[in-house]
Structures are given as structure tokens and as C-alpha cells.
Design a protein around this motif. Structure first.
Motif, PDB file in Angstrom:
ATOM      1  N   PRO A 195       0.821  -1.217   0.000  1.00  0.00           N
ATOM      2  CA  PRO A 195       0.000   0.000   0.000  1.00  0.00           C
ATOM      3  C   PRO A 195       0.853   1.264   0.000  1.00  0.00           C
ATOM      4  CG  PRO A 195      -0.064  -1.069   2.143  1.00  0.00           C
ATOM      5  CD  PRO A 195       0.671  -1.998   1.243  1.00  0.00           C
ATOM      6  N   TYR A 196       0.212   2.365  -0.384  1.00  0.00           N
ATOM      7  CA  TYR A 196       0.859   3.672  -0.293  1.00  0.00           C
ATOM      8  C   TYR A 196       1.006   4.070   1.167  1.00  0.00           C
ATOM      9  CZ  TYR A 196       0.095   4.474  -5.308  1.00  0.00           C
ATOM     10  OH  TYR A 196       0.113   4.391  -6.684  1.00  0.00           O
ATOM     11  N   ASN A 197       2.060   4.819   1.428  1.00  0.00           N
ATOM     12  CA  ASN A 197       2.283   5.327   2.773  1.00  0.00           C
ATOM     13  C   ASN A 197       1.181   6.289   3.170  1.00  0.00           C
ATOM     14  OD1 ASN A 197       3.520   7.322   4.820  1.00  0.00           O
ATOM     15  ND2 ASN A 197       4.980   5.634   4.794  1.00  0.00           N
ATOM     16  N   GLY A 198       0.790   6.248   4.435  1.00  0.00           N
ATOM     17  CA  GLY A 198      -0.314   7.079   4.913  1.00  0.00           C
ATOM     18  C   GLY A 198      -0.071   8.565   4.830  1.00  0.00           C
ATOM     19  N   ARG A 199       1.171   8.995   4.665  1.00  0.00           N
ATOM     20  CA  ARG A 199       1.472  10.416   4.616  1.00  0.00           C
ATOM     21  C   ARG A 199       1.331  11.002   3.211  1.00  0.00           C
ATOM     22  NH1 ARG A 199       7.277   9.919   7.442  1.00  0.00           N
ATOM     23  NH2 ARG A 199       7.280   8.207   5.930  1.00  0.00           N
ATOM     24  N   ALA A 200       1.080  10.166   2.221  1.00  0.00           N
ATOM     25  CA  ALA A 200       1.001  10.674   0.843  1.00  0.00           C
ATOM     26  C   ALA A 200      -0.245  10.149   0.153  1.00  0.00           C
ATOM     27  CB  ALA A 200       2.260  10.269   0.075  1.00  0.00           C
ATOM     28  N   LEU A 201      -1.387  10.232   0.832  1.00  0.00           N
ATOM     29  CA  LEU A 201      -2.612   9.654   0.294  1.00  0.00           C
ATOM     30  C   LEU A 201      -3.512  10.699  -0.342  1.00  0.00           C
ATOM     31  CD1 LEU A 201      -3.723   7.076   3.030  1.00  0.00           C
ATOM     32  CD2 LEU A 201      -2.517   6.637   0.888  1.00  0.00           C
ATOM     33  N   ASN A 202      -4.076  10.347  -1.496  1.00  0.00           N
ATOM     34  CA  ASN A 202      -5.222  11.051  -2.053  1.00  0.00           C
ATOM     35  C   ASN A 202      -6.336  10.020  -2.197  1.00  0.00           C
ATOM     36  OD1 ASN A 202      -4.650   9.551  -4.415  1.00  0.00           O
ATOM     37  ND2 ASN A 202      -3.321  11.181  -5.197  1.00  0.00           N
ATOM     38  N   ASN A 203      -7.463  10.407  -2.744  1.00  0.00           N
ATOM     39  CA  ASN A 203      -8.598   9.488  -2.818  1.00  0.00           C
ATOM     40  C   ASN A 203      -8.282   8.240  -3.635  1.00  0.00           C
ATOM     41  OD1 ASN A 203     -10.219  10.944  -1.135  1.00  0.00           O
ATOM     42  ND2 ASN A 203     -11.290  12.036  -2.769  1.00  0.00           N
ATOM     43  N   ASN A 204      -7.606   8.428  -4.776  1.00  0.00           N
ATOM     44  CA  ASN A 204      -7.268   7.275  -5.614  1.00  0.00           C
ATOM     45  C   ASN A 204      -6.372   6.295  -4.873  1.00  0.00           C
ATOM     46  OD1 ASN A 204      -8.751   8.428  -7.633  1.00  0.00           O
ATOM     47  ND2 ASN A 204      -7.026   8.897  -8.978  1.00  0.00           N
ATOM     48  N   ARG A 205      -5.429   6.822  -4.118  1.00  0.00           N
ATOM     49  CA  ARG A 205      -4.509   5.951  -3.390  1.00  0.00           C
ATOM     50  C   ARG A 205      -5.195   5.269  -2.207  1.00  0.00           C
ATOM     51  NH1 ARG A 205       1.352   9.147  -3.474  1.00  0.00           N
ATOM     52  NH2 ARG A 205       1.657   8.952  -5.745  1.00  0.00           N
ATOM     53  N   ARG A 206      -6.142   5.946  -1.595  1.00  0.00           N
ATOM     54  CA  ARG A 206      -6.913   5.296  -0.528  1.00  0.00           C
ATOM     55  C   ARG A 206      -7.692   4.109  -1.083  1.00  0.00           C
ATOM     56  NH1 ARG A 206      -7.502  10.759   0.957  1.00  0.00           N
ATOM     57  NH2 ARG A 206      -6.519  11.207   2.984  1.00  0.00           N
ATOM     58  N   ILE A 207      -8.274   4.307  -2.257  1.00  0.00           N
ATOM     59  CA  ILE A 207      -9.006   3.205  -2.894  1.00  0.00           C
ATOM     60  C   ILE A 207      -8.060   2.076  -3.246  1.00  0.00           C
ATOM     61  CG2 ILE A 207     -10.269   2.557  -4.992  1.00  0.00           C
ATOM     62  CD1 ILE A 207     -11.597   5.324  -4.870  1.00  0.00           C
ATOM     63  N   PHE A 208      -6.876   2.408  -3.758  1.00  0.00           N
ATOM     64  CA  PHE A 208      -5.882   1.369  -4.057  1.00  0.00           C
ATOM     65  C   PHE A 208      -5.539   0.581  -2.790  1.00  0.00           C
ATOM     66  CE2 PHE A 208      -1.515  -0.087  -3.915  1.00  0.00           C
ATOM     67  CZ  PHE A 208      -1.414  -0.844  -5.072  1.00  0.00           C
ATOM     68  N   ASN A 209      -5.283   1.283  -1.686  1.00  0.00           N
ATOM     69  CA  ASN A 209      -4.948   0.601  -0.435  1.00  0.00           C
ATOM     70  C   ASN A 209      -6.067  -0.328   0.012  1.00  0.00           C
ATOM     71  OD1 ASN A 209      -2.556   1.985  -0.427  1.00  0.00           O
ATOM     72  ND2 ASN A 209      -2.958   3.155   1.441  1.00  0.00           N
ATOM     73  N   TYR A 210      -7.303   0.139  -0.149  1.00  0.00           N
ATOM     74  CA  TYR A 210      -8.448  -0.702   0.215  1.00  0.00           C
ATOM     75  C   TYR A 210      -8.526  -1.937  -0.680  1.00  0.00           C
ATOM     76  CZ  TYR A 210     -13.174  -2.482   0.011  1.00  0.00           C
ATOM     77  OH  TYR A 210     -14.256  -3.310  -0.025  1.00  0.00           O
ATOM     78  N   ARG A 211      -8.389  -1.737  -1.987  1.00  0.00           N
ATOM     79  CA  ARG A 211      -8.505  -2.869  -2.919  1.00  0.00           C
ATOM     80  C   ARG A 211      -7.380  -3.878  -2.684  1.00  0.00           C
ATOM     81  NH1 ARG A 211     -11.616  -1.705  -7.621  1.00  0.00           N
ATOM     82  NH2 ARG A 211     -11.041  -3.820  -8.263  1.00  0.00           N
ATOM     83  N   LEU A 212      -6.180  -3.386  -2.437  1.00  0.00           N
ATOM     84  CA  LEU A 212      -5.062  -4.295  -2.167  1.00  0.00           C
ATOM     85  C   LEU A 212      -5.274  -5.050  -0.862  1.00  0.00           C
ATOM     86  CD1 LEU A 212      -2.218  -5.113  -3.297  1.00  0.00           C
ATOM     87  CD2 LEU A 212      -1.274  -3.480  -1.644  1.00  0.00           C
ATOM     88  N   SER A 213      -5.785  -4.345   0.151  1.00  0.00           N
ATOM     89  CA  SER A 213      -5.970  -4.989   1.452  1.00  0.00           C
ATOM     90  C   SER A 213      -7.054  -6.057   1.411  1.00  0.00           C
ATOM     91  CB  SER A 213      -6.309  -3.938   2.517  1.00  0.00           C
ATOM     92  OG  SER A 213      -7.574  -3.362   2.295  1.00  0.00           O
ATOM     93  N   ARG A 214      -8.014  -5.949   0.482  1.00  0.00           N
ATOM     94  CA  ARG A 214      -9.026  -6.998   0.338  1.00  0.00           C
ATOM     95  C   ARG A 214      -8.386  -8.339   0.011  1.00  0.00           C
ATOM     96  NH1 ARG A 214     -14.328  -6.767  -0.686  1.00  0.00           N
ATOM     97  NH2 ARG A 214     -14.183  -8.155  -2.472  1.00  0.00           N
ATOM     98  N   GLY A 215      -7.356  -8.314  -0.819  1.00  0.00           N
ATOM     99  CA  GLY A 215      -6.658  -9.559  -1.140  1.00  0.00           C
ATOM    100  C   GLY A 215      -5.612  -9.920  -0.109  1.00  0.00           C
ATOM    101  N   ARG A 216      -4.937  -8.898   0.437  1.00  0.00           N
ATOM    102  CA  ARG A 216      -3.848  -9.158   1.371  1.00  0.00           C
ATOM    103  C   ARG A 216      -4.335  -9.792   2.670  1.00  0.00           C
ATOM    104  NH1 ARG A 216      -2.133  -6.862   5.708  1.00  0.00           N
ATOM    105  NH2 ARG A 216      -3.623  -5.160   5.522  1.00  0.00           N
ATOM    106  N   LYS A 217      -5.546  -9.437   3.089  1.00  0.00           N
ATOM    107  CA  LYS A 217      -6.025  -9.909   4.399  1.00  0.00           C
ATOM    108  C   LYS A 217      -6.231 -11.423   4.443  1.00  0.00           C
ATOM    109  CE  LYS A 217     -10.991  -9.496   3.508  1.00  0.00           C
ATOM    110  NZ  LYS A 217     -12.263  -8.902   3.959  1.00  0.00           N
ATOM    111  N   ILE A 218      -6.241 -12.088   3.291  1.00  0.00           N
ATOM    112  CA  ILE A 218      -6.514 -13.517   3.283  1.00  0.00           C
ATOM    113  C   ILE A 218      -5.422 -14.289   4.011  1.00  0.00           C
ATOM    114  CG2 ILE A 218      -5.399 -13.964   1.047  1.00  0.00           C
ATOM    115  CD1 ILE A 218      -8.616 -15.595   2.446  1.00  0.00           C
ATOM    116  N   VAL A 219      -4.171 -13.797   3.949  1.00  0.00           N
ATOM    117  CA  VAL A 219      -3.105 -14.492   4.668  1.00  0.00           C
ATOM    118  C   VAL A 219      -3.274 -14.305   6.176  1.00  0.00           C
ATOM    119  CG1 VAL A 219      -1.444 -12.571   4.548  1.00  0.00           C
ATOM    120  CG2 VAL A 219      -0.625 -14.930   4.744  1.00  0.00           C
ATOM    121  N   GLU A 220      -3.787 -13.146   6.590  1.00  0.00           N
ATOM    122  CA  GLU A 220      -4.074 -12.947   8.017  1.00  0.00           C
ATOM    123  C   GLU A 220      -5.221 -13.858   8.469  1.00  0.00           C
ATOM    124  OE1 GLU A 220      -4.783  -8.820   8.543  1.00  0.00           O
ATOM    125  OE2 GLU A 220      -2.743  -8.227   7.990  1.00  0.00           O
TER     126      GLU A 220
END
Length: 299
Positions: free
Chosen positions: A177-202
Motif C-alpha cells: 500500500p501507499y504510505n499514509g502520509r502521501a494519500l489522495n482518494n485514488n490511493r486510498r481506494i488502491f490501499n483498500y482494494r489491495l488490502s481486500r486480497g492481502r487480508k486472506i493471509v491474516e
């Protein structure tokens, strides 16, 4: 019984009327045999076709294209090994060894690497792991790059990649994911979409701990025995997943992007990996690939 209940060797010696040393030897040999017999069946090295199949599952279940796995590390709590100093003392302030794992879209482990020092961070552990070395040496049978779904006719080829958190380096085959200090709306959505797949290992780690109560307390064995115990539990997890026919289904808002750990990796991404992440970020905004609820994660 030991893996399922986490009973001490002393307690088991009273139940089975055997000495503690004998119980320890039986557990050690049993775990070694479980891994040796089941690993070639339930955690074999993925072929190119296996990676493609995993990628399709990530797209169908988690809306994440070209993803071939989710990687993360877990601390396995242990009793302090003798004469080990602070090598196994982690940032959570207990003694542990690392379990570095990659999971498919349904929460089964595709690779595991066990035994690194608890004080090491995920990035260093991954770099030294079998998966990290194979990725570096290009021996993972990863498929060739192809255009993302919906862009087959006009899009540029995009590599297959693993989803990871901020503890891992950004590279061509690892998306974080993008670092929390450099987020815009598009990057927040990217972080969310990536975390949907990433959380499966957790989720896979959670299922592992819920099945095998040995992980609920520090394991009082040598590091070598703990390695075998963890590997046996991981392969039994895959065995159970393969036979229970329970499929993990996503929920629209089950992922909280604020839970992404803020661990700054020391490695610096190159231009190609940065451009690839930006390309995928922009791809998630396109009408044929957005998900209806993703705008809930903008400001």
C-alpha cells in the motif's frame, strides 16, 4: 493431540503413562513425518498453471487482478532459547520465531518458511526466505505479464504479483500500500482494494491458531522442534482446508484500511515498481474495474 490442545509434555505423560522425554520424541518424529508425507501433496511448488488458477480466484473473490498470493509474517511465541541473548526477542516484547507464509485466495498456504529470529523485520525475513530467494532468482514459474482484465485489446502487459503490507519492499512482483502520509482518494481506494486480497493471509493465520491451540501459549521446545511443529500445523491446515469444502466469501466492507501496519521498509523502490503501482492504482478507477462500494474509503 499436542497440536490440537497445546497440552504440556508433562500433562501428556500423565495421560499416556510415558516419560516426558518419550512424549517429546514422539511429537518431534510425528511432526516430521506429517510434513514429509503431506507436503508433496498439499503444498507442492506451484506450476505456472497453478499460479494462473490462483490469480483467477483472487480476481473472482477479492476483485484483485493478476495477484498470485498474499504474503505476511507471523510471530510464533516460544520460550527463550538458552544462550540466545536478544536474538529471538521481538518488537512486541516476547520471544518468537518467524513464520513467513504465502496464501492463496481461499486461505491455504502455498509456501511457508519457519525459523528466522523474532527480532528481524518482515522485509529481512522475506528476503532470506525460500520464497524471497526464488523470487529474486526468477525460479518461481511466475506466468508472463499480460494485460489486466478489460484491457486485453489495448492495455500494456502487467506483471503477476504478490499482495503485501508496508513491512515488505515494493518491487515488480510485490505490491504494497501507499504510505499514509502521501494519500489522495485514488490511493486510498488502491490501499483498500489491495488490502481486500492481502487480508486472506491474516485469515489463514487466524484459522491456523484457532485449529491448533499449541500456538496460544509459548512453545517450550528447542527452536528445531518448534520449526517442525509449525510446519506440521501448516500442512495439516492445508489438508483440512482441502477437505472441509468451506469457501471464504468476501463482504463489501470487511476490510479496514486503517489496520495496515505502519512499518517503513528501508529498501527504496525502483521506478518500474513505482510506475506499476501507479498504473494499477489508476486501473481501479476505470468503469469496467471499479467496485460499487470502493468510494466509501475516500475522504
Amino acid at each position: 493431540m499436542y497440536l490440537a490442545t497445546g497440552s504440556s509434555f508433562r500433562a501428556m505423560s500423565y495421560i499416556f503413562k510415558r516419560g516426558e522425554t518419550t512424549i517429546g520424541k514422539i511429537v518431534n518424529e510425528s511432526c516430521e513425518a506429517i510434513w514429509k508425507v503431506l507436503q508433496p501433496i498439499y503444498m507442492k511448488k506451484p506450476s505456472t498453471n497453478d499460479w494462473l488458477s490462483i490469480s483467477q480466484e483472487f480476481l473472482q473473490r477479492w476483485n484483485l487482478p493478476n495477484c498470485i498470493g498474499a504474503i505476511d509474517g507471523k510471530h510464533i511465541r516460544i520460550q527463550k532459547p538458552m544462550n540466545s541473548g536478544s536474538s529471538y526477542f521481538n518488537y512486541k516484547e516476547y520471544f518468537s520465531i518467524h513464520l513467513m507464509a504465502c496464501a492463496d485466495a481461499n486461505g491455504s498456504f502455498t509456501t511457508v518458511d519457519v525459523g528466522d529470529y523474532g527480532r528481524n523485520n518482515d522485509s529481512g525475513v522475506f528476503r532470506n526466505s525460500g520464497l524471497g530467494q526464488a523470487l529474486c532468482n526468477k525460479t518461481l514459474n511466475i506466468p508472463e505479464s499480460v494485460p489486466l482484465p478489460g484491457e486485453e485489446q489495448f492495455g500494456q502487459p502487467f506483471q503477476y504479483y504478490f499482495a503485501a503490507d508496508e513491512g515488505f519492499p515494493l518491487s515488480i512482483n510485490i505490491m504494497r500500500p501507499y504510505n499514509g502520509r502521501a494519500l489522495n482518494n485514488n490511493r486510498r481506494i488502491f490501499n483498500y482494494r489491495l488490502s481486500r486480497g492481502r487480508k486472506i493471509v491474516e485469515c489463514a493465520f487466524g484459522m491456523l491458531v484457532s485449529k491448533f491451540r499449541v500456538f496460544e501459549t509459548p512453545i517450550s521446545c528447542s527452536v528445531q522442534k518448534v520449526d517442525k511443529i509449525v510446519k506440521a500445523a501448516c500442512i495439516l491446515h492445508n489438508f483440512i482446508k482441502n477437505h472441509d469444502n468451506i469457501i471464504l466469501n468476501p463482504t463489501d466492507d470487511a476490510t479496514n484500511i486503517t489496520n495496515i501496519p505502519i512499518i517503513i521498509n528501508q529498501g527504496r523502490p525502483n521506478n518500474n515498481s513505482t510506475e506499476s503501482r501507479e498504473y494499477l492504482c489508476n486501473y481501479f478507477q476505470k468503469p469496467y474495474r471499479l467496485v460499487p462500494w470502493q468510494n466509501k474509503y475516500t475522504v
